[in-house]
Design an enzyme around this catalytic site. Structure first.
Site, PDB file in Angstrom:
ATOM      1  N   SER A   1     -38.320  28.955  -8.644  1.00  0.00           N
ATOM      2  CA  SER A   1     -38.831  27.718  -9.234  1.00  0.00           C
ATOM      3  C   SER A   1     -38.895  26.657  -8.141  1.00  0.00           C
ATOM      4  CB  SER A   1     -37.880  27.294 -10.360  1.00  0.00           C
ATOM      5  OG  SER A   1     -38.271  26.064 -10.905  1.00  0.00           O
TER       6      SER A   1
ATOM      7  N   LYS B   1     -43.043  29.647  -9.418  1.00  0.00           N
ATOM      8  CA  LYS B   1     -43.213  28.690 -10.532  1.00  0.00           C
ATOM      9  C   LYS B   1     -43.219  27.288  -9.941  1.00  0.00           C
ATOM     10  CE  LYS B   1     -39.767  27.073 -13.867  1.00  0.00           C
ATOM     11  NZ  LYS B   1     -38.852  27.489 -14.943  1.00  0.00           N
ATOM     12  N   LEU B   2     -44.250  26.530 -10.283  1.00  0.00           N
ATOM     13  CA  LEU B   2     -44.330  25.145  -9.811  1.00  0.00           C
ATOM     14  C   LEU B   2     -43.913  24.210 -10.929  1.00  0.00           C
ATOM     15  CD1 LEU B   2     -47.821  25.087  -8.025  1.00  0.00           C
ATOM     16  CD2 LEU B   2     -45.587  25.711  -7.062  1.00  0.00           C
ATOM     17  N   LYS B   3     -43.018  23.304 -10.622  1.00  0.00           N
ATOM     18  CA  LYS B   3     -42.694  22.248 -11.572  1.00  0.00           C
ATOM     19  C   LYS B   3     -43.857  21.256 -11.570  1.00  0.00           C
ATOM     20  CE  LYS B   3     -38.509  23.197 -13.045  1.00  0.00           C
ATOM     21  NZ  LYS B   3     -38.232  23.329 -14.476  1.00  0.00           N
TER      22      LYS B   3
ATOM     23  N   ASP C   1     -44.251  24.753 -14.947  1.00  0.00           N
ATOM     24  CA  ASP C   1     -43.252  24.320 -15.930  1.00  0.00           C
ATOM     25  C   ASP C   1     -43.251  22.795 -15.991  1.00  0.00           C
ATOM     26  OD1 ASP C   1     -41.109  23.925 -17.600  1.00  0.00           O
ATOM     27  OD2 ASP C   1     -39.606  24.815 -16.273  1.00  0.00           O
TER      28      ASP C   1
ATOM     29  N   ASN D   1     -41.451  20.913 -18.382  1.00  0.00           N
ATOM     30  CA  ASN D   1     -40.239  20.307 -18.971  1.00  0.00           C
ATOM     31  C   ASN D   1     -40.574  19.141 -19.917  1.00  0.00           C
ATOM     32  OD1 ASN D   1     -38.843  21.310 -16.032  1.00  0.00           O
ATOM     33  ND2 ASN D   1     -37.696  21.729 -17.913  1.00  0.00           N
TER      34      ASN D   1
ATOM     35  N   GLU E   1     -45.196  26.548 -19.039  1.00  0.00           N
ATOM     36  CA  GLU E   1     -43.904  26.498 -19.728  1.00  0.00           C
ATOM     37  C   GLU E   1     -43.657  25.096 -20.289  1.00  0.00           C
ATOM     38  OE1 GLU E   1     -40.900  27.826 -17.031  1.00  0.00           O
ATOM     39  OE2 GLU E   1     -39.239  27.217 -18.317  1.00  0.00           O
TER      40      GLU E   1
ATOM     41  N   ASP F   1     -39.568  27.108 -23.560  1.00  0.00           N
ATOM     42  CA  ASP F   1     -38.224  27.112 -22.979  1.00  0.00           C
ATOM     43  C   ASP F   1     -37.336  26.255 -23.893  1.00  0.00           C
ATOM     44  OD1 ASP F   1     -35.918  26.525 -21.531  1.00  0.00           O
ATOM     45  OD2 ASP F   1     -36.904  25.925 -19.695  1.00  0.00           O
TER      46      ASP F   1
END
Ligand code: SMG
Ligand code: MG
Length: 368
Positions: free
Chosen positions: A135, A161-163, A189, A191, A214, A239
């Site tokens: 991540s 995985k890129l935030k 992702d 969040n 995500e 998630d």
């Protein structure tokens, strides 16, 4: 098995580099370990909670408080403590899944060590190693991101995985695709950083062939995710919204996700995590193992879980050196993009005692 007491131990480990997500930047990880002491031996657990209630409502001081005030005392009522009795015994206390999960994990470890059975065997692992992803946090610039991704690709990580967050989404994804090509397994992702109003913008990610997006929307907005999925082609993965096997079943039947991230702490422990896996498998929904910047203790158990058959996507189970210069256990290393599932009794690893003595910031014994 009789529980004699529980020790709560906090350790602060600096991260090798700052980790920025849509909810904040972390430069260190306050880790909470749980040591369960029983008449047949000890077991270790690691709590998924972060220091502050930014990823979920749980936070470190809250976990310590609810554990000492309610959860550990409730285990006194058990004539004999067994891991599968922990969650039902603690059910009357609402929420606090990460706190409960860490206690169950420590009791399960003690029980399995005593029986000479590994976490993997107990949970139903079908592989002796698992493919690992990494991540990658939000960076100050695209060149800086490309350097970080290049380094992880060189190390052999099987998936990136890129935030993302508003203002850091389409451009970084485009840049990574242009530099590393279409074959790189790539996902993002958020969040919870977006709203349904952002659907047209998120649809701009569709051409990049991402494995998944995500948790774009807030934790409670399961129907919103279902609506979003009708408007974008990138598969939606949940998630934060998945807190139990039941919530996974509900989200799946609403069409809110095509993939599920399983984090044992978020769902209250490894036994519930296995149920989430089973529910998803029954609906042909692939899963992967999430991460909470765990030390080697949590990592060992996550690798065991990730070896179950429906974990068909690489997880956020990265090597120790992606997080810490010195891990609390013997370091986990990547071998051809994969990590071995521990085979010893219980977790198969334990904290290095001298490191705990040196690094612990708080130790608290709760007798049962
Ligand atoms: O353990 O490698 C890890 C971190 C993976 O991105 C990661 N976790 O939402 O999936 C997620 C985040 C939550 C923790 S951010 C501090
Ligand atoms: Mg996530």
């Amino acid at each position: 098995m009789r529980l004699e007491g529980v020790e709560l131990i906090t350790v602060t480990l600096p991260l090798v580099s700052p980790f920025r997500t849509s909810f904040g930047t972390q430069t260190e990880r306050e880790i909470l370990l749980v040591r369960a002491v029983t008449d047949v031996g000890e077991g270790w657990g690691e709590c998924a909670t972060l220091l502050d209630p930014l990823y979920s409502s749980e936070y470190l001081a809250g976990v310590l408080d609810v554990s000492r005030r309610y959860l550990v005392p409730a285990l006194r009522d058990l004539a004999g403590v067994e891991a599968h009795r922990v969650a039902p015994t603690l059910r009357r206390f609402q929420g606090h899944r990460m706190a409960k999960g860490a206690l169950e994990m420590a009791v399960l470890d003690a029980e399995l060590r005593h029986r000479g059975v590994s976490f993997g065997r107990e949970l139903g692992a079908v592989a002796d190693s698992v493919a690992c992803g990494v991540s990658v946090g939000i960076m100050d610039s695209v060149p800086q991101l490309l350097d970080a991704v290049a380094d992880y690709v060189d190390q052999g990580y099987a998936r990136i995985k890129l935030k993302i967050e508003p203002g850091w989404d389409v451009e970084p994804v485009r840049a990574v695709r242009e530099r590393f090509g279409d074959d790189l397994l790539l996902q993002v992702d958020a969040n919870t950083a977006y709203g349904l109003k952002d659907a047209p913008h998120l649809a701009r990610l569709d051409p990049f062939g991402l494995l998944l997006i995500e948790q774009p929307l807030p934790e409670e907005d399961v129907r919103g995710h279902a609506e979003l999925q009708r408007r974008i082609t990138t598969p939606v993965c949940l998630d934060e919204s998945i807190v139990s096997a039941r919530s996974a079943a509900d989200a799946i039947s609403l069409g809110a996700c095509q993939v599920v991230n399983i984090k044992p702490g978020r769902v209250g422990g490894y036994l519930e995590a296995r149920r989430v896996h089973d529910v998803c498998a029954a609906h042909d929904i692939p899963v992967w193992c999430g991460g909470m910047l765990e030390s080697g203790i949590g990592r060992a158990a996550n690798l065991a879980l990730a070896a179950l058959p429906n974990f068909t996507l690489p997880g956020d189970t990265s090597a120790s050196d992606r997080y810490y210069r010195t891990d609390l256990t013997t370091p986990f290393t990547l071998d051809g993009g994969r990590m071995a599932v521990p085979t010893g009794p219980g977790l198969g690893v334990e904290p290095i005692p001298e490191l705990l003595t040196e690094l612990a910031t708080h130790r608290e014994w709760i007798a049962v």
